[in-house]
Every structure is written in C-alpha cells, then in structure tokens.
Design a protein around this motif. Structure first.
Motif, PDB file in Angstrom:
ATOM      1  N   GLY A  91       0.824  -1.196   0.000  1.00 37.96           N
ATOM      2  CA  GLY A  91       0.000   0.000   0.000  1.00 37.96           C
ATOM      3  C   GLY A  91       0.860   1.248   0.000  1.00 37.96           C
ATOM      4  N   VAL A  92       0.198   2.388   0.010  1.00 36.44           N
ATOM      5  CA  VAL A  92       0.901   3.656   0.158  1.00 36.44           C
ATOM      6  C   VAL A  92       0.931   3.998   1.645  1.00 36.44           C
ATOM      7  CG1 VAL A  92       0.950   6.094  -0.439  1.00 36.44           C
ATOM      8  CG2 VAL A  92       0.143   4.420  -2.109  1.00 36.44           C
ATOM      9  N   TYR A  93       2.108   4.273   2.139  1.00 38.10           N
ATOM     10  CA  TYR A  93       2.305   4.568   3.559  1.00 38.10           C
ATOM     11  C   TYR A  93       2.459   6.073   3.743  1.00 38.10           C
ATOM     12  CZ  TYR A  93       2.661  -0.307   4.839  1.00 38.10           C
ATOM     13  OH  TYR A  93       2.376  -1.631   5.081  1.00 38.10           O
ATOM     14  N   TYR A  94       1.696   6.606   4.684  1.00 34.42           N
ATOM     15  CA  TYR A  94       1.683   8.032   4.960  1.00 34.42           C
ATOM     16  C   TYR A  94       2.125   8.292   6.397  1.00 34.42           C
ATOM     17  CZ  TYR A  94      -1.402   8.252   0.875  1.00 34.42           C
ATOM     18  OH  TYR A  94      -1.946   8.152  -0.379  1.00 34.42           O
ATOM     19  N   CYS A  95       2.967   9.297   6.574  1.00 38.62           N
ATOM     20  CA  CYS A  95       3.227   9.767   7.927  1.00 38.62           C
ATOM     21  C   CYS A  95       2.326  10.979   8.192  1.00 38.62           C
ATOM     22  CB  CYS A  95       4.697  10.125   8.131  1.00 38.62           C
ATOM     23  SG  CYS A  95       5.321  11.440   7.084  1.00 38.62           S
ATOM     24  N   ALA A  96       2.058  11.208   9.456  1.00 41.60           N
ATOM     25  CA  ALA A  96       1.149  12.278   9.826  1.00 41.60           C
ATOM     26  C   ALA A  96       1.515  12.814  11.198  1.00 41.60           C
ATOM     27  CB  ALA A  96      -0.297  11.784   9.822  1.00 41.60           C
ATOM     28  N   VAL A  97       1.176  14.085  11.430  1.00 36.50           N
ATOM     29  CA  VAL A  97       1.420  14.701  12.726  1.00 36.50           C
ATOM     30  C   VAL A  97       0.078  14.945  13.405  1.00 36.50           C
ATOM     31  CG1 VAL A  97       1.573  16.988  11.648  1.00 36.50           C
ATOM     32  CG2 VAL A  97       2.431  16.660  13.957  1.00 36.50           C
ATOM     33  N   SER A  98       0.032  14.529  14.672  1.00 38.94           N
ATOM     34  CA  SER A  98      -1.207  14.659  15.428  1.00 38.94           C
ATOM     35  C   SER A  98      -1.431  16.099  15.863  1.00 38.94           C
ATOM     36  CB  SER A  98      -1.134  13.759  16.658  1.00 38.94           C
ATOM     37  OG  SER A  98      -2.260  13.958  17.484  1.00 38.94           O
ATOM     38  N   ARG A  99      -2.684  16.409  16.137  1.00 34.35           N
ATOM     39  CA  ARG A  99      -3.021  17.716  16.704  1.00 34.35           C
ATOM     40  C   ARG A  99      -2.622  17.784  18.171  1.00 34.35           C
ATOM     41  NH1 ARG A  99      -7.146  19.232  12.999  1.00 34.35           N
ATOM     42  NH2 ARG A  99      -7.990  17.400  11.960  1.00 34.35           N
ATOM     43  N   TYR A 100      -2.330  16.629  18.767  1.00 31.88           N
ATOM     44  CA  TYR A 100      -2.145  16.541  20.207  1.00 31.88           C
ATOM     45  C   TYR A 100      -0.799  15.919  20.549  1.00 31.88           C
ATOM     46  CZ  TYR A 100      -7.131  16.743  19.245  1.00 31.88           C
ATOM     47  OH  TYR A 100      -8.354  17.084  18.741  1.00 31.88           O
ATOM     48  N   SER A 101      -0.421  16.017  21.819  1.00 28.89           N
ATOM     49  CA  SER A 101       0.810  15.389  22.273  1.00 28.89           C
ATOM     50  C   SER A 101       0.599  13.923  22.618  1.00 28.89           C
ATOM     51  CB  SER A 101       1.387  16.129  23.481  1.00 28.89           C
ATOM     52  OG  SER A 101       0.437  16.160  24.521  1.00 28.89           O
ATOM     53  N   GLN A 102      -0.658  13.550  22.933  1.00 29.12           N
ATOM     54  CA  GLN A 102      -0.917  12.159  23.302  1.00 29.12           C
ATOM     55  C   GLN A 102      -0.949  11.273  22.061  1.00 29.12           C
ATOM     56  OE1 GLN A 102      -2.856  14.806  23.995  1.00 29.12           O
ATOM     57  NE2 GLN A 102      -3.919  14.563  25.951  1.00 29.12           N
ATOM     58  N   ALA A 103      -0.469  10.048  22.207  1.00 23.15           N
ATOM     59  CA  ALA A 103      -0.511   9.090  21.101  1.00 23.15           C
ATOM     60  C   ALA A 103      -1.958   8.756  20.766  1.00 23.15           C
ATOM     61  CB  ALA A 103       0.244   7.827  21.465  1.00 23.15           C
ATOM     62  N   SER A 104      -2.260   8.628  19.486  1.00 21.82           N
ATOM     63  CA  SER A 104      -3.627   8.363  19.061  1.00 21.82           C
ATOM     64  C   SER A 104      -3.633   7.432  17.859  1.00 21.82           C
ATOM     65  CB  SER A 104      -4.341   9.675  18.704  1.00 21.82           C
ATOM     66  OG  SER A 104      -5.634   9.403  18.188  1.00 21.82           O
ATOM     67  N   THR A 105      -4.623   6.539  17.847  1.00 23.18           N
ATOM     68  CA  THR A 105      -4.808   5.633  16.720  1.00 23.18           C
ATOM     69  C   THR A 105      -5.885   6.121  15.769  1.00 23.18           C
ATOM     70  OG1 THR A 105      -6.465   4.306  17.865  1.00 23.18           O
ATOM     71  CG2 THR A 105      -4.164   3.690  18.203  1.00 23.18           C
ATOM     72  N   VAL A 106      -6.490   7.263  16.067  1.00 18.47           N
ATOM     73  CA  VAL A 106      -7.647   7.762  15.329  1.00 18.47           C
ATOM     74  C   VAL A 106      -7.194   8.701  14.213  1.00 18.47           C
ATOM     75  CG1 VAL A 106      -9.783   9.061  15.507  1.00 18.47           C
ATOM     76  CG2 VAL A 106      -9.067   7.555  17.383  1.00 18.47           C
ATOM     77  N   LYS A 107      -7.632   8.414  13.001  1.00 16.74           N
ATOM     78  CA  LYS A 107      -7.200   9.207  11.844  1.00 16.74           C
ATOM     79  C   LYS A 107      -7.566  10.684  11.985  1.00 16.74           C
ATOM     80  CE  LYS A 107      -9.234   8.032   8.060  1.00 16.74           C
ATOM     81  NZ  LYS A 107      -9.656   7.199   6.915  1.00 16.74           N
ATOM     82  N   SER A 108      -8.708  10.983  12.562  1.00 19.42           N
ATOM     83  CA  SER A 108      -9.156  12.366  12.675  1.00 19.42           C
ATOM     84  C   SER A 108      -8.312  13.184  13.646  1.00 19.42           C
ATOM     85  CB  SER A 108     -10.623  12.424  13.098  1.00 19.42           C
ATOM     86  OG  SER A 108     -10.796  11.793  14.354  1.00 19.42           O
ATOM     87  N   ALA A 109      -7.484  12.530  14.455  1.00 19.80           N
ATOM     88  CA  ALA A 109      -6.612  13.242  15.388  1.00 19.80           C
ATOM     89  C   ALA A 109      -5.399  13.840  14.687  1.00 19.80           C
ATOM     90  CB  ALA A 109      -6.146  12.316  16.498  1.00 19.80           C
ATOM     91  N   TYR A 110      -5.190  13.476  13.451  1.00 27.41           N
ATOM     92  CA  TYR A 110      -3.996  13.896  12.718  1.00 27.41           C
ATOM     93  C   TYR A 110      -4.315  15.066  11.791  1.00 27.41           C
ATOM     94  CZ  TYR A 110      -1.771   9.943  14.794  1.00 27.41           C
ATOM     95  OH  TYR A 110      -1.266   9.079  15.725  1.00 27.41           O
ATOM     96  N   ALA A 111      -3.485  16.105  11.895  1.00 27.18           N
ATOM     97  CA  ALA A 111      -3.796  17.353  11.212  1.00 27.18           C
ATOM     98  C   ALA A 111      -3.110  17.492   9.863  1.00 27.18           C
ATOM     99  CB  ALA A 111      -3.402  18.530  12.098  1.00 27.18           C
ATOM    100  N   TYR A 112      -1.896  16.981   9.757  1.00 28.65           N
ATOM    101  CA  TYR A 112      -1.124  17.145   8.524  1.00 28.65           C
ATOM    102  C   TYR A 112      -0.574  15.799   8.081  1.00 28.65           C
ATOM    103  CZ  TYR A 112      -1.304  22.088   9.695  1.00 28.65           C
ATOM    104  OH  TYR A 112      -1.739  23.356  10.012  1.00 28.65           O
ATOM    105  N   TRP A 113      -0.514  15.644   6.765  1.00 31.34           N
ATOM    106  CA  TRP A 113      -0.118  14.368   6.177  1.00 31.34           C
ATOM    107  C   TRP A 113       0.981  14.567   5.146  1.00 31.34           C
ATOM    108  CZ3 TRP A 113      -2.713   9.828   7.631  1.00 31.34           C
ATOM    109  CH2 TRP A 113      -3.811  10.026   8.466  1.00 31.34           C
ATOM    110  N   GLY A 114       1.895  13.583   5.084  1.00 30.47           N
ATOM    111  CA  GLY A 114       2.894  13.586   4.042  1.00 30.47           C
ATOM    112  C   GLY A 114       2.322  13.089   2.725  1.00 30.47           C
TER     113      GLY A 114
END
Length: 123
Positions: A91-114
C-alpha cells in the motif's frame, strides 16, 4: 508544515524495509507522529503511532511484532521499521502529525499528512 516520507519500494515476503519521514515547519518534538497506510480500493488505516517523547507506542494488530516505530527528535524524523513483510502490507504509507501530544490511533486526530511512499510486497 511539511512531511517528507521516503524508503518505500519493492520487497519480497519475509523481507524488510525502513520508512523515514522528515518533518519541518513545526515543533516536531512536541507532537505525536503516526504512520497510516492505504491499499488499493481500501480506506486509509492506522499502522503505528509514537508519542512526543517516544515513550508510548501503539500498533495495529496486523503489524504487531513485525513493525517498530521510532523517532529522533534531534533530526525531526520518525521511522517505521518493517520486518517479516507480507503481501497484505502492500500500500501507500503516509506519515502524519497529530493535533495533540498524546498518542492516538484515530485518523481524525492527525492534522497534517505527508505525500506517501509506495510499499509493494511481492515475490
């Protein structure tokens, strides 16, 4: 914010690849980072996440024990070491930065994507 992913390619089943994602434009050391993937015709799904200091990590069940996420805050880079690769890891692998400092598995928690990097596992 810029996220530049690299390291994808073709691997044989049972092989390994290491993905890197270098970030700029924000205080990398303050934010959780994550990796997601998207197979053809499927939704983008969570793979792994790491908290801002790197002490907390979560993995999707299909990759537990095979993938390792890590980060180097001095280099503004997050890594995904992928071992014992399987065809279903394609598949295509994307890195992303969360809106928060806490670790999250939820896609909507991530604000920016590579831009994503292609991983193909095939013999």
């Amino acid at each position: 914010v810029q996220l530049q992913a690299s390291g994808g390619g073709l691997a044989q089943p049972g092989g390994s690849l290491t993905l890197s994602c270098t970030a700029s434009g924000f205080a990398f050391h303050d934010y959780t980072m994550g990796w997601f993937r998207q197979a053809p015709g499927k939704e983008r799904e969570f793979v792994a996440t790491i908290s801002w200091r790197g002490e907390i990590t979560y993995y999707a069940e299909p990759v537990k024990g095979r993938f390792t996420i890590s980060r180097d805050n001095g280099r503004n880079t997050v890594y995904l070491q992928m071992d014992n690769l399987k065809p279903e890891d394609t598949g295509v692998y994307y890195c992303a930065v969360s809106r928060y400092s806490q670790a999250s598995t939820v896609k909507s928690a991530y604000a920016y994507w590579g831009q994503g990097t292609q991983v193909t596992v095939s013999s």
